[in-house]
Design a protein around this motif. Structure first.
Motif, PDB file in Angstrom:
ATOM      1  N   PRO A   1       1.004  -1.310   0.239  1.00  0.00           N
ATOM      2  CA  PRO A   1      -0.138   0.282   0.007  1.00  0.00           C
ATOM      3  C   PRO A   1       0.937   1.122  -0.218  1.00  0.00           C
ATOM      4  O   PRO A   1       2.010   1.382   0.478  1.00  0.00           O
ATOM      5  CB  PRO A   1      -0.740   0.024   1.295  1.00  0.00           C
ATOM      6  N   VAL A   2       0.433   2.373  -0.723  1.00  0.00           N
ATOM      7  CA  VAL A   2       1.188   3.560  -0.684  1.00  0.00           C
ATOM      8  C   VAL A   2      -0.236   4.565  -0.305  1.00  0.00           C
ATOM      9  O   VAL A   2      -1.148   4.843  -0.911  1.00  0.00           O
ATOM     10  CB  VAL A   2       1.438   4.051  -1.973  1.00  0.00           C
ATOM     11  N   ASN A   3       0.203   5.442   0.623  1.00  0.00           N
ATOM     12  CA  ASN A   3      -0.907   6.554   1.101  1.00  0.00           C
ATOM     13  C   ASN A   3      -0.289   7.895   0.876  1.00  0.00           C
ATOM     14  O   ASN A   3       0.924   7.973   1.329  1.00  0.00           O
ATOM     15  CB  ASN A   3      -1.112   6.577   2.635  1.00  0.00           C
ATOM     16  N   GLN A   4      -1.013   8.761   0.215  1.00  0.00           N
ATOM     17  CA  GLN A   4      -0.545  10.007   0.028  1.00  0.00           C
ATOM     18  C   GLN A   4      -1.381  11.206   0.443  1.00  0.00           C
ATOM     19  O   GLN A   4      -2.518  11.193  -0.001  1.00  0.00           O
ATOM     20  CB  GLN A   4      -0.346  10.377  -1.609  1.00  0.00           C
ATOM     21  N   PRO A   5      -1.095  12.197   1.495  1.00  0.00           N
ATOM     22  CA  PRO A   5      -1.980  13.060   2.006  1.00  0.00           C
ATOM     23  C   PRO A   5      -1.940  14.188   1.042  1.00  0.00           C
ATOM     24  O   PRO A   5      -1.236  14.597   0.446  1.00  0.00           O
ATOM     25  CB  PRO A   5      -1.344  13.688   3.240  1.00  0.00           C
ATOM     26  N   ILE A   6      -3.287  14.766   0.981  1.00  0.00           N
ATOM     27  CA  ILE A   6      -3.611  15.985   0.244  1.00  0.00           C
ATOM     28  C   ILE A   6      -3.851  17.128   0.788  1.00  0.00           C
ATOM     29  O   ILE A   6      -4.905  17.066   1.961  1.00  0.00           O
ATOM     30  CB  ILE A   6      -4.650  15.882  -0.918  1.00  0.00           C
ATOM     31  N   PHE A   7      -3.443  18.246   0.861  1.00  0.00           N
ATOM     32  CA  PHE A   7      -3.678  19.646   1.635  1.00  0.00           C
ATOM     33  C   PHE A   7      -3.878  20.593   0.764  1.00  0.00           C
ATOM     34  O   PHE A   7      -3.747  20.539  -0.320  1.00  0.00           O
ATOM     35  CB  PHE A   7      -2.138  20.047   2.381  1.00  0.00           C
ATOM     36  N   ASP A   8      -4.702  21.571   1.513  1.00  0.00           N
ATOM     37  CA  ASP A   8      -5.317  22.822   0.640  1.00  0.00           C
ATOM     38  C   ASP A   8      -4.077  23.906   0.814  1.00  0.00           C
ATOM     39  O   ASP A   8      -2.929  23.659   1.544  1.00  0.00           O
ATOM     40  CB  ASP A   8      -6.537  23.332   1.290  1.00  0.00           C
ATOM     41  N   GLU A   9      -4.306  24.848   0.345  1.00  0.00           N
ATOM     42  CA  GLU A   9      -3.440  26.342   0.432  1.00  0.00           C
ATOM     43  C   GLU A   9      -3.284  26.640   1.950  1.00  0.00           C
ATOM     44  O   GLU A   9      -2.124  27.193   2.119  1.00  0.00           O
ATOM     45  CB  GLU A   9      -3.931  27.310  -0.412  1.00  0.00           C
ATOM     46  N   ASN A  10      -3.949  26.208   2.704  1.00  0.00           N
ATOM     47  CA  ASN A  10      -3.789  26.695   4.078  1.00  0.00           C
ATOM     48  C   ASN A  10      -3.124  25.599   5.143  1.00  0.00           C
ATOM     49  O   ASN A  10      -3.138  25.540   6.104  1.00  0.00           O
ATOM     50  CB  ASN A  10      -5.167  27.040   4.813  1.00  0.00           C
ATOM     51  N   HIS A  11      -2.692  24.477   4.278  1.00  0.00           N
ATOM     52  CA  HIS A  11      -2.098  23.450   4.780  1.00  0.00           C
ATOM     53  C   HIS A  11      -2.927  22.493   5.745  1.00  0.00           C
ATOM     54  O   HIS A  11      -2.485  21.805   6.561  1.00  0.00           O
ATOM     55  CB  HIS A  11      -0.822  23.610   5.686  1.00  0.00           C
ATOM     56  N   GLN A  12      -4.261  22.578   5.490  1.00  0.00           N
ATOM     57  CA  GLN A  12      -5.287  21.702   6.153  1.00  0.00           C
ATOM     58  C   GLN A  12      -5.370  20.381   5.393  1.00  0.00           C
ATOM     59  O   GLN A  12      -5.611  20.529   4.017  1.00  0.00           O
ATOM     60  CB  GLN A  12      -6.480  22.471   6.357  1.00  0.00           C
ATOM     61  N   LEU A  13      -5.681  19.191   5.908  1.00  0.00           N
ATOM     62  CA  LEU A  13      -5.673  17.980   5.484  1.00  0.00           C
ATOM     63  C   LEU A  13      -6.876  17.953   4.515  1.00  0.00           C
ATOM     64  O   LEU A  13      -7.924  18.178   5.112  1.00  0.00           O
ATOM     65  CB  LEU A  13      -5.572  16.841   6.307  1.00  0.00           C
ATOM     66  N   ILE A  14      -7.127  17.720   3.346  1.00  0.00           N
ATOM     67  CA  ILE A  14      -8.358  17.462   2.688  1.00  0.00           C
ATOM     68  C   ILE A  14      -8.817  15.886   2.647  1.00  0.00           C
ATOM     69  O   ILE A  14      -9.967  15.679   2.943  1.00  0.00           O
ATOM     70  CB  ILE A  14      -8.159  17.934   1.081  1.00  0.00           C
ATOM     71  N   CYS A  15      -7.741  14.896   2.207  1.00  0.00           N
ATOM     72  CA  CYS A  15      -8.077  13.613   1.921  1.00  0.00           C
ATOM     73  C   CYS A  15      -6.860  12.844   1.978  1.00  0.00           C
ATOM     74  O   CYS A  15      -5.610  13.582   1.980  1.00  0.00           O
ATOM     75  CB  CYS A  15      -8.895  13.270   0.907  1.00  0.00           C
ATOM     76  N   ILE A  16      -6.874  11.592   1.822  1.00  0.00           N
ATOM     77  CA  ILE A  16      -5.653  10.616   1.823  1.00  0.00           C
ATOM     78  C   ILE A  16      -5.910   9.818   0.614  1.00  0.00           C
ATOM     79  O   ILE A  16      -6.896   9.107   0.612  1.00  0.00           O
ATOM     80  CB  ILE A  16      -5.250   9.994   3.040  1.00  0.00           C
ATOM     81  N   LEU A  17      -4.939   9.840  -0.468  1.00  0.00           N
ATOM     82  CA  LEU A  17      -5.127   8.864  -1.546  1.00  0.00           C
ATOM     83  C   LEU A  17      -4.424   7.756  -1.128  1.00  0.00           C
ATOM     84  O   LEU A  17      -3.197   7.698  -0.705  1.00  0.00           O
ATOM     85  CB  LEU A  17      -4.363   9.607  -2.338  1.00  0.00           C
TER      86      LEU A  17
END
Length: 448
Positions: free
Chosen positions: A22-38
């Protein structure tokens, strides 16, 4: 993340041993807030099997290295794709934020502006939206106006003018500061100044209009026009009525001098000549006042005027002996739009003044020039005469205002006022620069 082992149930009910990476990649918005994990899982069962058998043969070891390399490359590709996806998400969010900010600014300008704003359908003319200022001005609620046209609401007084405005917006894309009369809900007639332009909203042509209430200004202008008309009529009447007694006075003075000259001593003759001289001067003053009154009432006939030819004609016809008293140097003069008869009077008066006030110099000179600037042509008449003190320049263009004594230079004090009125009627400007004892230059500009 470490390789994970799973027992997968097959359709026949038995279990098969499988391995996932498995490979997990966190996705952040411009304010460095976590949106989701791929989350992505790669089936590495074959790799694990080969790895367990790697010690048996060199061939299996080589295959194992190849599989490991493929897994590494795929992991890198996944990481690149994840970063690209994250950038796309952030760019989309930024674009959405900008659109929201633009919409917020537009809403603030439209609804909170002190002006009256409307948005209407470009095809039907129906109001899509109006702000409170416009609704209040018209005497309706916003709800009563939206979905209707100005015609439906009986706001239009001159439908032809409205159609001309709409046609100009459709063809040119905009109009600016167009004065229109409207009838508001209580029947009152008011004036508005309208500026509008065509815009596309969701592939639909719309008209965005901004209006200001100019009712008070129009009333003031009408009162001023009425007062000016009354003043001009009074001036004309008074000036005309003064002519008759002056003619009688001058005529009787002529009779006394011609028929009874031998009965007067030297002082008596001098007195009669003074009466005649002042009668003529008063007559000239009345003529100037009549001309000034006439300028205010005369309808202008605008055309492209060949200034070069006009000035040469003026000098030839009105100053045939000018060369004996002053050198008149005429430079190239650009054409301009205006009433040729009125502009002829401007040139006559300005050149006459220049010749008159430079006449006492040893080498009197008059120079006539022209310069072109964006939106205007400026003409000048310069002399090397007596000039004047610039602190009195504000008095130059007033009626009966003189900066020199009548005993020094003849004149009625009306000529420059006449010029000023003519240039003003042409939407132009007139001004002067001078230095006492070093001459003066009079300028006037006409719009192009």
């Amino acid at each position: 993340m470490a390789v994970q082992k799973y027992d997968i149930r097959k359709p026949d009910g038995s279990f098969e041993e499988r391995f996932w990476s498995p490979v997990n990649q966190p996705i952040f918005d411009e304010n460095h807030q976590l949106i989701c994990i791929l989350h992505k899982a790669e089936d590495v069962t074959e790799f694990m099997r080969l790895k367990s058998l790697a010690s048996s043969t060199d061939k299996l070891s080589e295959r194992l290295r190849q599989v490991e390399a493929e897994i590494f490359i795929r992991a890198q590709e996944i990481q690149v794709m994840n970063h690209k996806l994250q950038r796309e998400i952030m760019d989309r969010e930024n674009a959405e934020n900008k659109e929201q900010e633009t919409a917020r600014l537009f809403s603030t300008l439209f609804y909170k502006s002190p002006a009256m704003n409307t948005l209407s359908d470009g095809e039907t003319g129906r109001y899509i939206n109006v702000n409170d200022n416009y609704a209040t001005f018209c005497g309706f609620t916003k709800e009563e106006m939206i979905g209707k046209t100005a015609v439906d609401l009986d706001l239009i007084i001159h439908s032809k003018e409205r159609q001309q405005v709409l046609q100009e917006i459709a063809t040119k894309g905009s109009v600016r500061d167009v004065p229109l009369q409207v009838r508001v809900n209580d029947g009152t007639i008011k004036w508005i100044s309208t500026s509008a332009h065509s815009i596309d909203i969701d592939d639909k042509r719309c008209f965005m209009a901004t209006m200001i209430d100019i009712t008070d200004r129009k009333k003031t202008e009408q009162r001023l026009e009425a007062l000016n008309e009354e003043l001009e009529a009074f001036t004309y009447s008074v000036s005309h009525d003064l002519r008759a007694p002056l003619r009688i006075m001058d005529g009787y003075a002529d009779i006394l001098i011609s028929d009874y000259n031998d009965k007067f001593d030297e002082e008596g003759v001098r007195t009669m000549m003074t009466i005649k001289s002042n009668a003529r001067r008063m007559g000239q003053l009345i003529d100037d006042l009549l001309n000034l009154s006439h300028i205010g009432r005369k309808e202008m006939v605008s055309e492209l005027v060949n200034m070069d030819k006009l000035v040469h004609d003026v000098v030839r016809e009105n100053f045939p002996g000018a060369g004996m008293h002053a050198v008149i140097d005429i430079g190239p003069l650009d054409a301009a739009n205006g009433d040729s008869n009125l502009l002829r009077q401007v040139w006559i008066n300005l050149i006459s003044n220049a010749v008159k006030y430079s006449g006492k110099q040893d080498n009197p000179k008059v120079a006539i020039r022209c310069t072109r600037e964006p939106g205007a042509v400026t003409y000048s008449v310069q002399d090397n005469g007596v000039g004047f003190d610039m602190k009195y320049a504000s008095k130059l263009f007033g009626v009966f205002q003189r900066l020199h004594k009548a005993t020094e230079f003849e004149g009625t004090g009306v000529g420059l006022a006449l010029i000023n009125r003519i240039i003003t009627r042409h939407n132009g400007k007139i001004w002067a620069q001078a230095e006492k004892g070093k001459g003066a230059t009079f300028y006037f500009s006409l719009p192009v």
